[in-house]
Scaffold this motif. Structure first.
Motif, mmCIF file in Angstrom:
data_model
loop_
_atom_site.group_PDB
_atom_site.id
_atom_site.type_symbol
_atom_site.label_atom_id
_atom_site.label_comp_id
_atom_site.label_asym_id
_atom_site.label_seq_id
_atom_site.Cartn_x
_atom_site.Cartn_y
_atom_site.Cartn_z
ATOM 1 N N LEU A 1 40.872 16.073 4.052
ATOM 2 C CA LEU A 1 40.771 17.528 4.025
ATOM 3 C C LEU A 1 39.562 18.010 4.814
ATOM 4 C CD1 LEU A 1 41.639 18.251 0.278
ATOM 5 C CD2 LEU A 1 42.981 18.989 2.252
ATOM 6 N N GLU A 2 38.429 17.378 4.573
ATOM 7 C CA GLU A 2 37.201 17.808 5.241
ATOM 8 C C GLU A 2 37.237 17.520 6.736
ATOM 9 O OE1 GLU A 2 34.209 15.768 3.035
ATOM 10 O OE2 GLU A 2 34.054 17.322 1.494
ATOM 11 N N SER A 3 37.754 16.357 7.117
ATOM 12 C CA SER A 3 37.787 15.995 8.537
ATOM 13 C C SER A 3 38.738 16.907 9.313
ATOM 14 C CB SER A 3 38.211 14.529 8.696
ATOM 15 O OG SER A 3 37.293 13.663 8.072
ATOM 16 N N SER B 1 41.441 37.968 13.943
ATOM 17 C CA SER B 1 42.439 37.081 13.343
ATOM 18 C C SER B 1 41.967 35.630 13.358
ATOM 19 C CB SER B 1 43.775 37.208 14.075
ATOM 20 O OG SER B 1 43.637 36.857 15.438
ATOM 21 N N LEU B 2 41.250 35.232 14.406
ATOM 22 C CA LEU B 2 40.706 33.871 14.444
ATOM 23 C C LEU B 2 39.702 33.649 13.327
ATOM 24 C CD1 LEU B 2 40.138 33.471 18.303
ATOM 25 C CD2 LEU B 2 41.954 32.439 16.934
ATOM 26 N N LYS B 3 38.858 34.642 13.081
ATOM 27 C CA LYS B 3 37.886 34.532 11.997
ATOM 28 C C LYS B 3 38.597 34.481 10.649
ATOM 29 C CE LYS B 3 34.695 37.280 14.791
ATOM 30 N NZ LYS B 3 33.925 38.544 14.901
ATOM 31 N N GLN B 4 39.687 35.240 10.532
ATOM 32 C CA GLN B 4 40.442 35.241 9.282
ATOM 33 C C GLN B 4 41.091 33.883 9.042
ATOM 34 O OE1 GLN B 4 43.498 38.220 9.138
ATOM 35 N NE2 GLN B 4 44.021 37.811 7.004
ATOM 36 N N GLN B 5 41.637 33.260 10.080
ATOM 37 C CA GLN B 5 42.249 31.945 9.929
ATOM 38 C C GLN B 5 41.211 30.907 9.513
ATOM 39 O OE1 GLN B 5 44.329 31.939 13.887
ATOM 40 N NE2 GLN B 5 46.061 31.205 12.682
ATOM 41 N N ALA B 6 40.035 30.955 10.134
ATOM 42 C CA ALA B 6 38.979 30.008 9.776
ATOM 43 C C ALA B 6 38.560 30.177 8.316
ATOM 44 C CB ALA B 6 37.778 30.195 10.704
ATOM 45 N N LEU C 1 41.364 28.775 5.824
ATOM 46 C CA LEU C 1 41.385 27.322 5.710
ATOM 47 C C LEU C 1 40.177 26.820 4.923
ATOM 48 C CD1 LEU C 1 42.525 26.364 9.333
ATOM 49 C CD2 LEU C 1 43.908 26.426 7.261
ATOM 50 N N GLN C 2 39.010 27.410 5.188
ATOM 51 C CA GLN C 2 37.804 27.001 4.475
ATOM 52 C C GLN C 2 37.929 27.294 2.986
ATOM 53 O OE1 GLN C 2 34.482 25.710 5.882
ATOM 54 N NE2 GLN C 2 34.753 25.105 3.751
ATOM 55 N N THR C 3 38.431 28.471 2.640
ATOM 56 C CA THR C 3 38.591 28.846 1.235
ATOM 57 C C THR C 3 39.579 27.939 0.531
ATOM 58 O OG1 THR C 3 38.103 31.155 1.789
ATOM 59 C CG2 THR C 3 39.190 30.731 -0.321
ATOM 60 N N HIS C 4 40.676 27.610 1.210
ATOM 61 C CA HIS C 4 41.687 26.743 0.594
ATOM 62 C C HIS C 4 41.118 25.359 0.312
ATOM 63 C CE1 HIS C 4 45.653 25.018 -0.202
ATOM 64 N NE2 HIS C 4 45.276 24.005 0.544
ATOM 65 N N VAL C 5 40.439 24.778 1.273
ATOM 66 C CA VAL C 5 39.886 23.431 1.075
ATOM 67 C C VAL C 5 38.840 23.446 -0.028
ATOM 68 C CG1 VAL C 5 38.536 21.598 2.155
ATOM 69 C CG2 VAL C 5 40.413 22.658 3.403
ATOM 70 N N ASN C 6 38.005 24.465 -0.064
ATOM 71 C CA ASN C 6 37.005 24.550 -1.131
ATOM 72 C C ASN C 6 37.672 24.631 -2.503
ATOM 73 O OD1 ASN C 6 34.946 24.478 0.734
ATOM 74 N ND2 ASN C 6 34.625 26.691 0.750
#
Length: 472
Positions: free
Chosen positions: A378-380, A401-406, A409-414
């Motif tokens: 997940l982290e990699s 939109s690029l910032k929103q996608q980043a 993904l970060q929120t989901h993994v956390n």
């Protein structure tokens, strides 16, 4: 009075004698000294409880429902939301809280009292955090408009006032780009030739791979303008890269790295394209489409990564549910587990248009479920995709939109890292089967398959030494 609706419980027909509906409110009473009465605060309605009595019996003729109550009891072992069709009020969703079955001297007759609790608030299993797939698709769709606007701004910078008329013209997708413009300057014509070469390069790249007709890319309306023509061809090209690396989805880090590497090579191949827009050295400019390619590649890579995360989460929930199910019924009969979702490497259900690997190599789609992603994976994968997203954001700071996608993904993994089971290392005194290790440390015996994926054990029947287990 006849029933308004045929009574049913998850499709099982019910012959109800009486029903008892309880409606209660949660009322808080604030009572004060030296004052009569109370200040009441209505906190809403409590869960509605429906109690009813129904019968299952065989009369030796055309009425034979006794065996159906056995199937109903078996069905209610599943920990799922049920649907009750109330004979007066219609469909209700909730859970059966209790069932009381009575038998007497009547042959093949069962009298059952059922208490059904209606649930107005449901947890679909993935509501602890936002749906990463739905959020990624929405952000990707918004990103197409951002990409079109970014390309339009580049055209305005390159061509000046003449760009307005060029951007406003509706293009025929069956014709070339330059041939559809008349009465434009040499500078603009040369620029459009370069755009047409760029679009031709995109359409010729990986043209042996067919774009799925039901994918998100295929259903987006790109419009008929010049930016729509360019961004549409670019999106379909990047999608073909994702299909090319589809077999690597069982190794998410390799898939993301391949997407990043492949699309970077594409961006580099078009970065050297240049032309002279007008006569004289002062009119010589270099038109680079590397930025446009990088932004589209980053957005699509983030979308594919979100599909992987969604498929992984669905598989993880299914495995946990399967492990908690009983392997044998009350009579000692083996109950086969439910079919697990197919691995993202085979058929990614969360990704519309994903290609089955088995079918891609000339065989039927393989139905073997994959393994869930580890925290390191997940982290990699997150690090790789956020890397290319950051490159794209550096090129287009106004692209939200690029910032929103980043962020998605970060929120989901956390969130997933907080929910994933913690792994501890234990030292076995004596060799023992992996199933026994599970039972010894408070895990269901069928969790042995998951333990096998996080350990290097040659013989599961004789595990020894240090073994990693999930903390119960």
């Amino acid at each position: 009075m006849p029933d308004l609706y045929p009574a049913q419980l998850d499709g099982f027909g019910l012959e109800i004698e009486t029903t008892d509906d309880a409606f209660e409110k949660a009322i808080v009473r604030h009572e004060y000294p030296f004052r009569s009465g109370a200040l009441l605060e209505d906190m809403g309605q409590r869960a509605r409880v429906v109690k009813f009595r129904c019968y299952f019996w065989d009369d030796g003729a055309d009425h034979a429902t006794y065996d159906a109550h056995l199937d109903l009891l078996k069905h209610l072992e599943a920990q799922e939301i049920s649907e009750l069709v109330h004979p007066k009020y219609g469909p209700l969703r909730g859970c059966v809280e209790s069932m009381s079955v009575r038998h007497d001297d009547r042959d093949r007759t069962a009298e059952i009292d059922i208490a059904f609790v209606e649930g107005l608030i449901e947890d679909g299993g993935d509501t602890r955090h936002d749906d990463v797939e739905a959020g990624a698709e929405e952000a990707y769709n918004n990103g197409i408009e951002d990409q079109k606007q970014e390309f339009a701004d580049d055209v305005k910078t390159a061509l000046g006032p003449e760009a307005q008329a060029i951007l406003a013209k509706a293009l025929d997708p069956a014709l070339g780009i330059v041939a559809q413009f008349q009465g434009i300057s040499i500078k603009s014509r040369n620029y459009l030739k370069l755009v047409e070469t760029y679009v031709g390069t995109l359409e010729a790249t990986l043209n042996t791979i067919a774009n799925p007709a039901n994918s998100l890319v295929s259903i987006i309306n790109y419009g008929t303008s010049l930016p729509g023509r360019v961004i549409g061809s670019l999106s379909r090209c990047v999608e073909r890269y994702a299909l090319l690396y589809d077999s690597l989805k069982s190794a998410p880090v390799r898939f993301v790295d391949s997407m990043v590497g492949g699309t970077k090579a594409l961006a580099k191949s078009v970065s050297g394209q240049s032309t002279t827009f007008g006569p004289g050295p002062s009119q010589t400019q270099t038109a680079s489409f590397s930025k446009t390619t990088t932004i589209a590649a980053a957005s699509h890579t983030a979308l594919q990564t979100a599909y992987l995360y969604k498929a992984d989460e669905v598989l993880r929930v299914a495995r946990k549910k399967d492990e908690s199910a009983r392997g044998f019924d009350a009579e000692g009969n083996y109950t086969a587990p439910d079919a697990l979702p197919v691995s993202a490497a085979v058929i990614t259900a969360a990704a519309p248009g994903a290609v089955a690997i088995g079918a891609a190599v000339g065989g039927a789609a393989v139905g073997t479920p994959g393994q869930t992603m580890t925290v390191n994976e997940l982290e990699s994968s997150l690090s790789a995709v956020r890397g290319i997203l950051q490159e794209a954001i550096n090129l287009s700071r106004q692209n939200t939109s690029l910032k929103q996608q980043a962020l998605q993904l970060q929120t989901h993994v956390n969130s997933i890292k907080l929910e994933r089971e913690k792994i501890i290392q234990i030292l076995l005194d004596n060799p023992m089967p992996l199933h026994l290790v599970c039972l010894r440390y408070g895990l269901p015996y069928n969790a042995a398959e998951r333990l096998l994926t996080i350990n290097k054990i040659r013989n599961p029947n004789c595990a020894s030494g240090e073994v990693s287990v999930y903390a119960a």
